[in-house]
Design a protein around this motif. Structure first.
Motif, PDB file in Angstrom:
ATOM      1  N   UNK A  63       0.929  -1.144   0.034  1.00 46.85           N
ATOM      2  CA  UNK A  63      -0.086  -0.192  -0.153  1.00 46.85           C
ATOM      3  C   UNK A  63       0.901   1.298  -0.077  1.00 46.85           C
ATOM      4  N   UNK A  64       1.922   1.286   0.889  1.00 48.26           N
ATOM      5  CA  UNK A  64       2.615   2.401   0.777  1.00 48.26           C
ATOM      6  C   UNK A  64       4.250   1.855   1.219  1.00 48.26           C
ATOM      7  N   UNK A  65       5.203   2.464   0.739  1.00 52.29           N
ATOM      8  CA  UNK A  65       6.621   2.185   0.831  1.00 52.29           C
ATOM      9  C   UNK A  65       7.271   3.548   0.692  1.00 52.29           C
ATOM     10  N   UNK A  66       7.966   4.076   1.668  1.00 51.05           N
ATOM     11  CA  UNK A  66       8.603   5.511   1.714  1.00 51.05           C
ATOM     12  C   UNK A  66       9.768   5.381   2.766  1.00 51.05           C
ATOM     13  N   UNK A  67      10.707   6.250   2.531  1.00 51.60           N
ATOM     14  CA  UNK A  67      11.765   6.448   3.235  1.00 51.60           C
ATOM     15  C   UNK A  67      13.068   7.112   2.801  1.00 51.60           C
ATOM     16  N   UNK A  68      14.096   7.018   3.546  1.00 52.01           N
ATOM     17  CA  UNK A  68      15.507   7.816   3.114  1.00 52.01           C
ATOM     18  C   UNK A  68      16.390   6.896   2.686  1.00 52.01           C
ATOM     19  N   UNK A  69      17.010   7.461   1.607  1.00 57.21           N
ATOM     20  CA  UNK A  69      18.314   6.409   1.035  1.00 57.21           C
ATOM     21  C   UNK A  69      19.464   7.066   1.230  1.00 57.21           C
ATOM     22  N   UNK A  70      20.765   6.301   1.624  1.00 59.99           N
ATOM     23  CA  UNK A  70      21.866   6.679   1.925  1.00 59.99           C
ATOM     24  C   UNK A  70      22.649   5.691   1.089  1.00 59.99           C
ATOM     25  N   UNK A  71      23.970   5.858   0.906  1.00 60.71           N
ATOM     26  CA  UNK A  71      25.011   4.993   0.109  1.00 60.71           C
ATOM     27  C   UNK A  71      25.163   3.537   0.856  1.00 60.71           C
ATOM     28  N   UNK A  72      24.908   3.588   2.022  1.00 64.49           N
ATOM     29  CA  UNK A  72      25.177   2.370   2.773  1.00 64.49           C
ATOM     30  C   UNK A  72      23.979   1.880   3.504  1.00 64.49           C
ATOM     31  N   UNK A  73      22.830   2.415   3.629  1.00 59.72           N
ATOM     32  CA  UNK A  73      21.340   2.306   4.346  1.00 59.72           C
ATOM     33  C   UNK A  73      20.231   2.717   3.719  1.00 59.72           C
ATOM     34  N   UNK A 110      21.299  16.096  -5.578  1.00 58.91           N
ATOM     35  CA  UNK A 110      22.542  16.303  -5.827  1.00 58.91           C
ATOM     36  C   UNK A 110      23.223  17.444  -4.848  1.00 58.91           C
ATOM     37  N   UNK A 111      22.501  17.935  -4.110  1.00 49.89           N
ATOM     38  CA  UNK A 111      23.015  19.244  -3.400  1.00 49.89           C
ATOM     39  C   UNK A 111      22.941  18.741  -1.770  1.00 49.89           C
ATOM     40  N   UNK A 112      22.898  17.259  -1.565  1.00 51.26           N
ATOM     41  CA  UNK A 112      23.093  16.910  -0.256  1.00 51.26           C
ATOM     42  C   UNK A 112      23.882  15.497  -0.248  1.00 51.26           C
ATOM     43  N   UNK A 113      24.203  15.323   0.874  1.00 49.34           N
ATOM     44  CA  UNK A 113      24.710  13.760   1.289  1.00 49.34           C
ATOM     45  C   UNK A 113      23.884  13.192   2.459  1.00 49.34           C
ATOM     46  N   UNK A 114      23.615  12.166   2.418  1.00 53.16           N
ATOM     47  CA  UNK A 114      22.901  11.362   3.752  1.00 53.16           C
ATOM     48  C   UNK A 114      23.747  10.370   3.887  1.00 53.16           C
ATOM     49  N   UNK A 115      24.021  10.440   5.331  1.00 55.95           N
ATOM     50  CA  UNK A 115      24.684   9.206   6.187  1.00 55.95           C
ATOM     51  C   UNK A 115      23.949   8.876   7.322  1.00 55.95           C
ATOM     52  N   UNK A 116      24.485   7.716   8.072  1.00 51.70           N
ATOM     53  CA  UNK A 116      23.918   7.405   9.252  1.00 51.70           C
ATOM     54  C   UNK A 116      24.918   7.181  10.543  1.00 51.70           C
ATOM     55  N   UNK A 117      24.696   7.953  11.515  1.00 52.54           N
ATOM     56  CA  UNK A 117      25.621   7.674  12.586  1.00 52.54           C
ATOM     57  C   UNK A 117      24.909   7.142  13.951  1.00 52.54           C
ATOM     58  N   UNK A 118      25.517   6.368  14.579  1.00 47.88           N
ATOM     59  CA  UNK A 118      24.627   5.716  16.004  1.00 47.88           C
ATOM     60  C   UNK A 118      24.456   7.131  16.910  1.00 47.88           C
ATOM     61  N   UNK A 119      23.375   7.090  17.372  1.00 51.39           N
ATOM     62  CA  UNK A 119      22.944   7.997  18.381  1.00 51.39           C
ATOM     63  C   UNK A 119      22.689   7.330  19.723  1.00 51.39           C
ATOM     64  N   UNK A 124      19.843   3.978  17.872  1.00 51.72           N
ATOM     65  CA  UNK A 124      19.837   3.682  16.499  1.00 51.72           C
ATOM     66  C   UNK A 124      20.697   4.472  15.700  1.00 51.72           C
ATOM     67  N   UNK A 125      21.291   3.964  14.361  1.00 54.44           N
ATOM     68  CA  UNK A 125      21.870   4.961  13.482  1.00 54.44           C
ATOM     69  C   UNK A 125      20.768   5.676  13.046  1.00 54.44           C
ATOM     70  N   UNK A 126      21.029   6.970  13.211  1.00 53.34           N
ATOM     71  CA  UNK A 126      20.384   7.972  12.752  1.00 53.34           C
ATOM     72  C   UNK A 126      20.703   8.700  11.661  1.00 53.34           C
ATOM     73  N   UNK A 127      19.778   9.433  11.101  1.00 55.07           N
ATOM     74  CA  UNK A 127      19.966  10.396   9.619  1.00 55.07           C
ATOM     75  C   UNK A 127      21.004  11.481   9.931  1.00 55.07           C
ATOM     76  N   UNK A 128      22.189  11.788   9.100  1.00 49.72           N
ATOM     77  CA  UNK A 128      22.767  12.832   9.256  1.00 49.72           C
ATOM     78  C   UNK A 128      22.912  13.348   7.664  1.00 49.72           C
TER      79      UNK A 128
END
Length: 131
Positions: A63-73, A110-119, A124-128
């Motif tokens: 029905x739905x699928x959404x989310x954030x995409x980083x190069x490793x997760x 193209x004007x951003x980079x997303x990564x994840x770091x442990x909080x 959890x590994x959270x969006x940076x």
């Protein structure tokens, strides 16, 4: 700045792993999943604020699928309906298998980079976000 992407997954592919592979193959540094229509033969979902996962047998309609995409997760939330229309959702986990098809639209930034770091606060590994 924003680049649209579309892909179609076929029967037997792992939904989450295939999206991550697409992100990596296309060198997407920051992205969002906009939509997905299709069905699953099996879904593995982690419930909200839990370490517990549930496994659902298909047929399941996405029905739905959404989310954030980083190069490793890829951090994805899904809701699916079973053959009786019962709906359940949560975090998409590897092992969720496409039954017939999954049609996916996403965008990259193209004007951003997303990564994840442990909080340590959330555990959890959270969006940076880097601009």
């Amino acid at each position: 700045m924003i680049t649209p992407h579309a892909l179609r997954l076929t029967q037997g592919t792992d939904l989450k792993e295939s999206i991550l592979q697409y992100v990596q193959n296309n060198q997407i540094q920051a992205g969002s999943l906009l939509s997905c229509v299709g069905c699953l033969s099996k879904a593995i979902i982690r419930l909200a604020d839990e370490s517990k996962t549930i496994e659902l047998a298909g047929p399941l309609e996405i029905l739905t699928l959404s989310g954030t995409l980083t190069p490793s997760h890829v951090h994805l939330h899904i809701s699916v309906a079973d053959a009786k229309g019962k709906v359940i959702g949560g975090h998409l986990v590897e092992g969720s298998i496409v039954s017939y098809t999954a049609e996916i639209c996403l965008v990259s930034y193209s004007n951003m980079a997303f990564s994840r770091e442990f909080d340590p606060q959330t555990q959890f590994d959270e969006l940076v976000i880097t601009a």
